[in-house]
Design an enzyme around this catalytic site. Structure first.
Site, mmCIF file in Angstrom:
data_model
loop_
_atom_site.group_PDB
_atom_site.id
_atom_site.type_symbol
_atom_site.label_atom_id
_atom_site.label_comp_id
_atom_site.label_asym_id
_atom_site.label_seq_id
_atom_site.Cartn_x
_atom_site.Cartn_y
_atom_site.Cartn_z
ATOM 1 N N GLY A 28 0.811 -1.215 0.000
ATOM 2 C CA GLY A 28 0.000 0.000 0.000
ATOM 3 C C GLY A 28 0.844 1.264 0.000
ATOM 4 O O GLY A 28 2.041 1.232 -0.274
ATOM 5 N N HIS A 31 2.136 4.873 -5.148
ATOM 6 C CA HIS A 31 2.668 5.997 -5.919
ATOM 7 C C HIS A 31 2.686 5.589 -7.387
ATOM 8 O O HIS A 31 2.290 4.459 -7.730
ATOM 9 C CB HIS A 31 4.052 6.400 -5.401
ATOM 10 C CG HIS A 31 5.009 5.242 -5.277
ATOM 11 N ND1 HIS A 31 5.472 4.524 -6.357
ATOM 12 C CD2 HIS A 31 5.562 4.663 -4.181
ATOM 13 C CE1 HIS A 31 6.280 3.579 -5.930
ATOM 14 N NE2 HIS A 31 6.348 3.622 -4.620
ATOM 15 N N GLY A 33 4.936 4.605 -9.291
ATOM 16 C CA GLY A 33 5.675 3.365 -9.574
ATOM 17 C C GLY A 33 4.748 2.161 -9.463
ATOM 18 O O GLY A 33 4.726 1.287 -10.341
ATOM 19 N N HIS A 34 3.938 2.131 -8.397
ATOM 20 C CA HIS A 34 2.987 1.029 -8.234
ATOM 21 C C HIS A 34 1.980 1.026 -9.379
ATOM 22 O O HIS A 34 1.637 -0.025 -9.922
ATOM 23 C CB HIS A 34 2.198 1.196 -6.924
ATOM 24 C CG HIS A 34 3.016 1.053 -5.683
ATOM 25 N ND1 HIS A 34 3.159 2.060 -4.769
ATOM 26 C CD2 HIS A 34 3.719 0.003 -5.192
ATOM 27 C CE1 HIS A 34 3.903 1.651 -3.758
ATOM 28 N NE2 HIS A 34 4.271 0.407 -3.996
ATOM 29 N N GLN A 145 11.068 -4.010 -10.705
ATOM 30 C CA GLN A 145 12.514 -4.268 -10.796
ATOM 31 C C GLN A 145 13.265 -3.503 -9.698
ATOM 32 O O GLN A 145 14.395 -3.838 -9.367
ATOM 33 C CB GLN A 145 12.992 -3.857 -12.199
ATOM 34 C CG GLN A 145 14.481 -3.902 -12.458
ATOM 35 C CD GLN A 145 15.069 -5.311 -12.378
ATOM 36 O OE1 GLN A 145 14.388 -6.294 -12.688
ATOM 37 N NE2 GLN A 145 16.327 -5.408 -11.978
ATOM 38 N N LYS A 146 12.626 -2.494 -9.116
ATOM 39 C CA LYS A 146 13.285 -1.735 -8.039
ATOM 40 C C LYS A 146 13.699 -2.683 -6.902
ATOM 41 O O LYS A 146 14.772 -2.547 -6.337
ATOM 42 C CB LYS A 146 12.346 -0.656 -7.524
ATOM 43 C CG LYS A 146 12.657 -0.212 -6.137
ATOM 44 C CD LYS A 146 12.681 1.245 -5.958
ATOM 45 C CE LYS A 146 13.179 1.587 -4.586
ATOM 46 N NZ LYS A 146 12.436 0.867 -3.525
ATOM 47 N N MET A 181 11.120 5.817 -7.225
ATOM 48 C CA MET A 181 9.934 6.033 -6.386
ATOM 49 C C MET A 181 9.834 4.935 -5.334
ATOM 50 O O MET A 181 10.070 3.759 -5.630
ATOM 51 C CB MET A 181 8.684 6.055 -7.250
ATOM 52 C CG MET A 181 8.616 7.310 -8.075
ATOM 53 S SD MET A 181 6.984 7.518 -8.775
ATOM 54 C CE MET A 181 7.264 9.010 -9.706
ATOM 55 N N SER A 183 7.694 4.184 -1.286
ATOM 56 C CA SER A 183 6.841 4.703 -0.203
ATOM 57 C C SER A 183 7.717 5.297 0.891
ATOM 58 O O SER A 183 7.316 6.228 1.584
ATOM 59 C CB SER A 183 5.981 3.585 0.385
ATOM 60 O OG SER A 183 5.262 2.961 -0.643
#
Ligand code: PAF
Length: 277
Positions: A28, A31, A33-34, A145-146, A181, A183
């Site tokens: 949760g 952003h 990226g999600h 991939q982050k 990005m 959280s």
């Protein structure tokens, strides 16, 4: 968009979906990226579903489970706008009832990099992800991939446990100045936010040296270290240049490598990576 809290109900809803189903599992505090993962799933599948669950089992005792940023109402609005069919939002008790004892533990690859600093982290991730796969039976599941090591670990679990789904890797989404990005970026104070760009700058330095012909991993690591150390707020946890599949450190770059790092900038510990092919 339905929000479902129990395993029995979500299984019923899942079985009503006829066609391909993409799963976007998340802690949760969404952003862009999600959302790029959600959008990829919406493009690829007849239906996209999501799980929003801050999984206590993947946080170590001294980590930020209690203070992990949460805004479930905002998350649900964002998921609905993207066209998500339903969201599974279980309680901790629903996922891990009294007496819970079953773990999915992948050896070797989980002891390196993030796993070396966070010894129980991947066991928590693979356990919850395996449970979500069993409950929600996705055709495809989407990961960023982050979190390169998480992605490698989940791919290995799916392959070695013969799970019946496809794991889709989605590229890292970055702020205009290159910061990946996350959280956890919300923890950064304004001066730390500026300093945090050093993670991406050090990765780009590694890439530049590689393109100029440098193949000595130690030298590249040294250059990255000295760039990061110019930021007083930065505290390096690790800088790694490792085989992209096994995550074993390399001395000479002769095959695709994952360059990855974890750096504390003030309070948050940030990670980033890129692959040199
Ligand atoms: O990457 C995350 O957000 C989490 O580790 C995941 C995959 C949702 C498991 O809790």
């Amino acid at each position: 968009m339905k929000v479902i809290k129990t395993i029995s109900e979500v299984k019923k809803e899942r079985h009503n979906l006829k066609g391909t189903v993409g799963l976007f599992p998340t802690l949760g505090f969404l952003h862009e990226g999600h959302l790029s993962l959600v959008r990829q799933s919406v493009r690829d599948n007849n239906f996209t579903i999501s799980s929003v669950f801050v999984n206590p089992m993947q946080f170590g005792p001294s980590e930020d489970f209690d203070s992990y940023p949460r805004d479930f109402d905002r998350d649900l609005t964002m998921l609905e706008e993207e066209g998500v069919e339903f969201v599974f939002m279980p309680s901790t008790q629903e996922m891990y009832p009294e007496g819970y004892d079953t773990w999915v533990d992948i050896e070797n690859i989980t002891g390196k990099l993030e796993g070396a600093s966070r010894p129980t982290h991947f066991r928590g991730v693979t356990t919850v992800v395996a449970k979500l796969f069993n409950i929600l039976e996705p055709t495809r599941a989407y990961f960023g991939q982050k979190d390169a090591q998480q992605l490698a670990v989940i791919k290995k679990m799916v392959k070695e446990l013969n799970m019946n789904l496809e794991v889709i890797a989605c590229p890292t989404v970055r702020e205009p100045d290159g910061l990946a990005m996350s959280s956890r970026n919300t923890y950064l104070k304004p001066d730390e936010r500026k300093a945090a760009t050093v993670l991406y700058r050090s990765l780009k330095l590694a890439e530049k040296l590689y393109f100029e012909g440098e193949r000595d991993a130690l030298k590249i690591r040294r250059e990255m270290t000295s760039l990061i150390q110019q930021q007083p707020a930065a505290n390096i946890d690790y800088i790694s240049i490792a085989d992209n599949e096994t995550l074993d450190e390399v001395d000479k770059i002769t095959r695709p490598v994952l360059v990855s790092l974890a750096v504390k900038i003030g309070k948050p510990r940030l990670i980033d990576n890129l692959v040199l092919e």
